[in-house]
Design a protein around this motif. Structure first.
Motif, PDB file in Angstrom:
ATOM      1  N   MET A 209     -24.214 -57.180 -23.249  1.00  0.00           N
ATOM      2  CA  MET A 209     -24.565 -56.142 -22.131  1.00  0.00           C
ATOM      3  C   MET A 209     -25.030 -57.302 -20.966  1.00  0.00           C
ATOM      4  SD  MET A 209     -27.987 -57.126 -22.087  1.00  0.00           S
ATOM      5  CE  MET A 209     -28.600 -55.437 -21.132  1.00  0.00           C
TER       6      MET A 209
ATOM      7  N   ASN B 298     -25.993 -51.921 -33.731  1.00  0.00           N
ATOM      8  CA  ASN B 298     -27.091 -51.404 -32.863  1.00  0.00           C
ATOM      9  C   ASN B 298     -26.510 -50.574 -31.671  1.00  0.00           C
ATOM     10  OD1 ASN B 298     -29.503 -50.877 -31.619  1.00  0.00           O
ATOM     11  ND2 ASN B 298     -29.952 -53.188 -30.951  1.00  0.00           N
TER      12      ASN B 298
ATOM     13  N   MET C 183     -20.318 -61.430 -30.087  1.00  0.00           N
ATOM     14  CA  MET C 183     -20.844 -59.867 -30.227  1.00  0.00           C
ATOM     15  C   MET C 183     -19.907 -59.020 -29.929  1.00  0.00           C
ATOM     16  SD  MET C 183     -24.202 -58.170 -28.636  1.00  0.00           S
ATOM     17  CE  MET C 183     -25.605 -59.122 -29.592  1.00  0.00           C
TER      18      MET C 183
ATOM     19  N   VAL D 131     -27.624 -48.987 -28.552  1.00  0.00           N
ATOM     20  CA  VAL D 131     -28.800 -48.613 -27.625  1.00  0.00           C
ATOM     21  C   VAL D 131     -28.244 -47.452 -26.419  1.00  0.00           C
ATOM     22  CG1 VAL D 131     -30.140 -49.792 -25.818  1.00  0.00           C
ATOM     23  CG2 VAL D 131     -28.871 -51.045 -27.612  1.00  0.00           C
TER      24      VAL D 131
ATOM     25  N   ARG E 274     -27.770 -68.326 -28.255  1.00  0.00           N
ATOM     26  CA  ARG E 274     -29.185 -68.096 -28.430  1.00  0.00           C
ATOM     27  C   ARG E 274     -29.714 -69.180 -29.236  1.00  0.00           C
ATOM     28  NH1 ARG E 274     -30.172 -61.800 -30.261  1.00  0.00           N
ATOM     29  NH2 ARG E 274     -28.808 -60.860 -28.673  1.00  0.00           N
TER      30      ARG E 274
ATOM     31  N   TRP F  90     -34.424 -51.128 -27.317  1.00  0.00           N
ATOM     32  CA  TRP F  90     -33.735 -52.388 -26.954  1.00  0.00           C
ATOM     33  C   TRP F  90     -34.046 -52.838 -25.270  1.00  0.00           C
ATOM     34  CZ3 TRP F  90     -30.602 -55.764 -24.247  1.00  0.00           C
ATOM     35  CH2 TRP F  90     -30.377 -57.062 -24.892  1.00  0.00           C
TER      36      TRP F  90
ATOM     37  N   ASP G 118     -25.095 -48.776 -24.968  1.00  0.00           N
ATOM     38  CA  ASP G 118     -24.633 -50.349 -25.082  1.00  0.00           C
ATOM     39  C   ASP G 118     -24.757 -50.661 -26.568  1.00  0.00           C
ATOM     40  OD1 ASP G 118     -25.144 -53.281 -25.183  1.00  0.00           O
ATOM     41  OD2 ASP G 118     -27.128 -52.992 -25.021  1.00  0.00           O
ATOM     42  N   THR G 119     -23.818 -50.910 -27.337  1.00  0.00           N
ATOM     43  CA  THR G 119     -23.747 -51.413 -28.563  1.00  0.00           C
ATOM     44  C   THR G 119     -23.509 -52.685 -28.937  1.00  0.00           C
ATOM     45  OG1 THR G 119     -21.394 -51.009 -29.609  1.00  0.00           O
ATOM     46  CG2 THR G 119     -22.581 -49.254 -28.731  1.00  0.00           C
ATOM     47  N   GLY G 120     -23.875 -53.229 -30.063  1.00  0.00           N
ATOM     48  CA  GLY G 120     -23.866 -54.552 -30.306  1.00  0.00           C
ATOM     49  C   GLY G 120     -23.631 -55.055 -31.925  1.00  0.00           C
TER      50      GLY G 120
ATOM     51  N   ALA H 138     -25.941 -61.720 -25.016  1.00  0.00           N
ATOM     52  CA  ALA H 138     -25.590 -60.406 -25.482  1.00  0.00           C
ATOM     53  C   ALA H 138     -24.494 -60.043 -24.822  1.00  0.00           C
ATOM     54  CB  ALA H 138     -26.771 -59.469 -25.498  1.00  0.00           C
TER      55      ALA H 138
END
Ligand code: SER
Length: 600
Positions: free
Chosen positions: A45, A210, A89, A212, A71, A165, A233-235, A43
């Protein structure tokens, strides 16, 4: 909604956040630094964990980037319309700077403004954290969304299972999140009350982003303690967003794969969508060749092998070969498809161009190796399978024989077995493997099961020892030595470097002595931030992933070692213990590997 290409979506996102005070940072490597518990960056982050925990980032406290991620947990699902092993991402971060109010307003603007994604507001639903004993209900986010313009009946609340998350592993930064979804089926969405989001039939909503709100650190004893700072923290998945914006049925139909599909069609004479089986095989080849290209082309590139990241790469390439054969892809085709991928990404990830010769060589080598035994192995598999009835199991020794003699990773055998209603005795396979090689693949599996590591003292000290080893190798063996890879567990460091031969016993002793002298002298490890150009000028070495003008961290150990590096490191070398080279290995003709330990 605005129709966008992958290039324009990346640019639009980064530009939006750049205009709002964010530094655009480059994607980190796919191979995590100093994190023994995961094999790949999963990710945006992930490379930023030290900064989310409070360390200062050299580029400031507002960051954004496009991060390459891998992943592989669902690799067997690849072939359907949504799964990919590689993805990009889009993300932005506040490191103790702005929080919910600003982030939600920006998310709303980016999603709905005609200048950006232009999604009609009535098509957006959001979910917020419902609250529990660890953290209160997130009414603040819900209120903000409604203030921005989201219809209150499209605001839902979910417990930890849906709106929380992290941590990515068992411990680390985490917090409540708020997710944005596109409403695909208004009739179904409108039936739901605010706590019934989970009851919607599949396909009612499609998650797009998302945010977070990372304000906790989950500790080893399961407690959520407040972090020093409130982070955001966004994704946003690039491929999935493209798919939504352009109304495509799958990520494979976006511009990303256009040329690669044309190439496979040319090589096979088949059409991508001519039948379900053909589409599936196309998708497996597309996804796996892209992933393999990025793994081989990474700054810390890896090569196929029987352990850790190298094993995953091997498995991915071999699965692509198997599916490729089903649609008549000729020998060498993986490389032709890979070239279209490199061409597509060359401006965003120039390392793919720099490493294109290596990508070509390794893909061809692995394809040739597996092709030699594939046909015979398939025959052997058919023979074994024909002797078993539905529901029966292929024993572990046979599965190991298929691996050892015909090069079938056990997961491929399992997949082929499933296609015939059979299963594989994996425990038996592992026992056979362990017996044969004394070390099994269990290590890799465990690394998949968990996530990020703590930056434990041991790994920090080994990281500092890695810098000392690197400097000592330059002094003893050749000033041209460069880091080609590094991996640290709590027990040992592993360092790959360009050198044509193993070190002689005298050289090993000399390297150990130099490192131990610096440890004994108890030299401070000094961190200083500067621009990349200054760092280069001052003779700092490093993997130059960073971009022109960017501020970087440098670590100096006396007059012995100078490296650009994200840290963390021991404060002074006296903490390290005694350095000892445990093993030397051959990675490839020009790359050697040293494993070393610190003895207390
Ligand atoms: N870490 C969050 C995710 O992966 C947001 O970036 O979804």
């Amino acid at each position: 909604m605005k129709e966008l290409t992958s290039e324009s979506l990346r640019n639009l996102y980064l530009e939006f956040f750049r205009q709002r005070g964010h530094a655009v940072i480059p994607s980190a490597s796919l191979i995590p630094e100093n994190d023994p518990t995961v094999l790949f960056t999963t990710a945006g982050m992930h490379p930023l964990v030290p900064y989310l925990l409070g360390e200062k980032h050299p580029a400031g406290n507002r960051l954004c980037d496009v991060q390459k991620c891998v992943r592989t947990g669902d690799i067997d699902e690849v072939g359907d319309s949504s799964h990919c092993t590689f993805f990009e991402m889009l993300g932005n971060w506040s490191l103790g700077d702005y929080f919910k109010q600003e982030m939600i307003a920006w998310s709303y603007e980016f999603l709905t403004s005609p200048e950006y994604l232009g999604i009609p507001v009535e098509d957006i639903a959001v979910t917020c954290f419902a609250g529990d004993e660890d953290c209160p209900r997130d009414d603040e986010s819900a209120k903000k969304w409604i203030e921005c313009g989201i219809d209150p009946k499209h605001v839902f609340f979910l417990p930890k299972s849906g709106n929380w998350w992290g941590p990515a592993g068992t411990t680390g930064p985490c917090g409540p999140d708020t997710e944005m979804h596109i409403i695909r089926n208004h009739a179904e969405a409108d039936k739901l009350s605010s706590d019934q989001f989970d009851l919607a039939p599949a396909g009612t909503f499609l998650e797009i982003w998302n945010d977070v709100f990372m304000q906790y650190n989950k500790t080893a004893d399961g407690k959520y303690e407040p972090l020093k700072q409130c982070n955001v923290d966004t994704g946003m998945g690039l491929e999935r967003t493209l798919c939504i914006l352009n109304g495509k049925a799958s990520v494979y139909e976006t511009d990303i794969f256009e040329n690669a599909i044309a190439e496979i069609e040319r090589l096979t004479g088949l059409k991508y969508n001519q039948s379900e089986d053909v589409t599936r095989a196309f998708r497996v080849v597309l996804d796996h060749v892209r992933t393999a290209t990025f793994m081989l082309g990474d700054t810390k590139g890896i090569v196929p092998s029987n352990t850790d990241q190298g094993y995953i790469l091997r498995r991915i390439i071999r699965r692509a070969v198997r599916f490729g054969r089903n649609i008549g892809l000729p020998q060498g085709a993986l490389n032709s498809v890979s070239k279209t991928i490199i061409e597509k990404y060359k401006d965003v990830y120039p390392e793919l161009v720099r490493n294109s010769a290596k990508i070509e060589e390794e893909l061809n080598k692995e394809e040739t190796k597996f092709s030699r035994t594939l046909a015979q192995g398939l025959k052997e598999f058919e023979k074994v399978a024909s002797q078993l009835g539905a529901g029966q199991e292929i024993d572990g020794v046979t599965a190991f024989h298929l691996y050892d003699t015909y090069g079938f990773p056990v997961e491929i055998t399992q997949e082929m077995a499933r296609e015939k209603g059979l299963s594989v005795d994996v425990k038996g396979y592992e026992a056979a493997y362990a017996e044969h090689q004394a070390k099994s693949r269990a290590g890799s599996e465990q690394k998949f099961a968990c996530g990020l590591a703590d930056h434990k003292e041991e790994t920090t000290y080994l990281h500092t020892a890695t810098h000392l080893l690197h400097a000592a190798l330059k002094k003893v063996c050749s000033p041209d030595i460069e880091q080609k890879g590094s991996n640290i567990t709590e027990e040992r460091l592993r360092f790959d470097f360009n050198f044509s031969r193993k070190l002689t016993p005298e050289e090993v002793a000399e390297v150990e002595k130099l490192v131990n002298d610096v440890i004994k002298a108890d030299v401070p490890v000094v961190m200083k931030e500067m621009s990349l150009e200054e760092a280069k000028e001052q003779g700092f070495t490093g993997l130059f992933e960073s971009k022109y003008g960017e501020r970087v961290k440098t670590y100096t150990i006396g007059d012995f070692s100078k490296e650009i590096c994200g840290g963390p490191h021991a404060e002074h070398t006296g903490l390290l213990g005694t350095f000892k080279i445990a093993k030397q290995e051959n990675v490839s003709a020009g790359v050697k590997r040293i494993k070393a330990v610190l003895v207390k």
